[in-house]
Scaffold this active site. Structure first.
Site, PDB file in Angstrom:
ATOM      1  N   PHE A   1       1.192   5.145   0.775  1.00 12.26           N
ATOM      2  CA  PHE A   1       0.603   6.150   1.653  1.00 12.26           C
ATOM      3  C   PHE A   1       1.139   7.526   1.306  1.00 12.26           C
ATOM      4  O   PHE A   1       2.319   7.676   0.969  1.00 12.26           O
ATOM      5  CB  PHE A   1       0.934   5.851   3.120  1.00 12.26           C
ATOM      6  CG  PHE A   1       0.295   4.596   3.648  1.00 12.26           C
ATOM      7  CD1 PHE A   1      -0.930   4.643   4.304  1.00 12.26           C
ATOM      8  CD2 PHE A   1       0.911   3.367   3.489  1.00 12.26           C
ATOM      9  CE1 PHE A   1      -1.519   3.486   4.791  1.00 12.26           C
ATOM     10  CE2 PHE A   1       0.327   2.199   3.969  1.00 12.26           C
ATOM     11  CZ  PHE A   1      -0.892   2.265   4.619  1.00 12.26           C
TER      12      PHE A   1
ATOM     13  N   THR B   1       0.849  -1.181   0.000  1.00 17.54           N
ATOM     14  CA  THR B   1       0.000   0.000   0.000  1.00 17.54           C
ATOM     15  C   THR B   1       0.888   1.235   0.000  1.00 17.54           C
ATOM     16  O   THR B   1       1.867   1.320   0.738  1.00 17.54           O
ATOM     17  CB  THR B   1      -0.941   0.031   1.215  1.00 17.54           C
ATOM     18  OG1 THR B   1      -1.863  -1.058   1.129  1.00 17.54           O
ATOM     19  CG2 THR B   1      -1.733   1.331   1.257  1.00 17.54           C
TER      20      THR B   1
END
Length: 283
Positions: free
Chosen positions: A183, A181
């Site tokens: 960010f 992921t």
């Protein structure tokens, strides 16, 4: 200096882990109810920075946060790519040493819908387990710990297990190990060009006429600028019209050149908003 850093979810969430890795442990990490709450706390000066997920290599983009970046007066100052590892967490039972026997006691597993989806292979041939959607991974770990029941479990991080004193029954149960992921690190105010940046994110709305996107993207081709991300989102109130988000690699560009670049881009748009200048973070 100690900062207040906001993130969505509870401590042990992947946003929390990214925040700790980026800023270091000696800060005050503030739990926020949802993504919008992170932005609101930031613009209202209740936190210094926010950490928000923007895309996952399997689930794709977090569209809500593209909209939030467009709507709030914040800017991106950094990014962090986090490897996502899902683990089956349960209340410790010292009487049962066998993992298989302990697993047989579990009737329900709680987690965020995406986490449950990303662990489908683990649940094959386990028909006695019911998957239950929860608001977030760390929140599900907190819930299981609070219930103190042996027949429920959560899918969350190892950090969540440590924080809420749960047993990691099975580690790395995600289907795909290349699960990352990305960010964004955000702060309030307008973006500033700082030393060491090599990346820029923008939002733009094009003139509603043929060739407008072609002309806009042509600037990057002529200037030999790598476009690493292009995302579209609907404009509320204007059916089937869109705003676009893009990430650009801007290596070794000075302020004079950047001003010139955005002057060229502005010729082809109705609106152009620079979301931030920052240093890229490689996997």
């Amino acid at each position: 200096m100690t900062y207040k850093i906001g993130f969505q979810g509870k401590k042990g969430a992947f946003s929390y882990i990214a925040a700790v890795k980026y800023f270091g442990e000696n800060n005050n990490f503030v739990e926020c109810e949802n993504f919008k709450n992170v932005f609101e706390k930031l613009v209202n000066k209740r936190i210094n920075f926010g950490v928000i997920p923007i895309e996952n290599t399997i689930a794709g983009s977090v569209y809500e946060n593209y909209d939030n970046l467009s709507n709030y007066k914040v800017n991106i100052i950094g990014e962090y790519n986090l490897r996502i590892s899902h683990n089956l967490l349960c209340v410790p039972d010292n009487k049962i040493k066998s993992k298989t026997k302990r697993l047989k006691l579990i009737k329900e597993v709680y987690s965020h819908p995406k986490a449950l989806e990303q662990c489908n292979k683990f649940f094959v041939n386990k028909p006695w387990i019911k998957k239950v959607a929860f608001d977030d991974t760390a929140g599900s770990a907190f819930f299981v710990a609070k219930q103190k029941r042996f027949d429920i479990a959560a899918i969350a991080s190892e950090e969540a297990a440590s924080i809420y004193k749960l047993q990691v029954l099975y580690s790395n149960i995600e289907d795909n190990k290349n699960n990352f992921t990305r960010f964004f690190i955000i702060k309030r105010g307008a973006p500033k060009i700082t030393s060491g940046f090599n990346k820029c994110s923008i939002m733009f709305i094009l003139k509603h006429k043929p060739g407008s996107l072609y002309q806009f993207l042509g600037v990057f081709a002529r200037e030999n600028i790598n476009l690493t991300k292009l995302e579209s989102r609907p404009i509320i109130g204007k059916p089937f019209e869109y705003k676009f988000f893009a990430d650009l690699i801007l290596k070794e560009k000075d302020k004079k050149y950047i001003k010139h670049l955005f002057e060229m881009l502005n010729k082809n748009v109705v609106k152009l908003k620079v979301l931030g200048f920052y240093k890229s973070h490689n996997i």
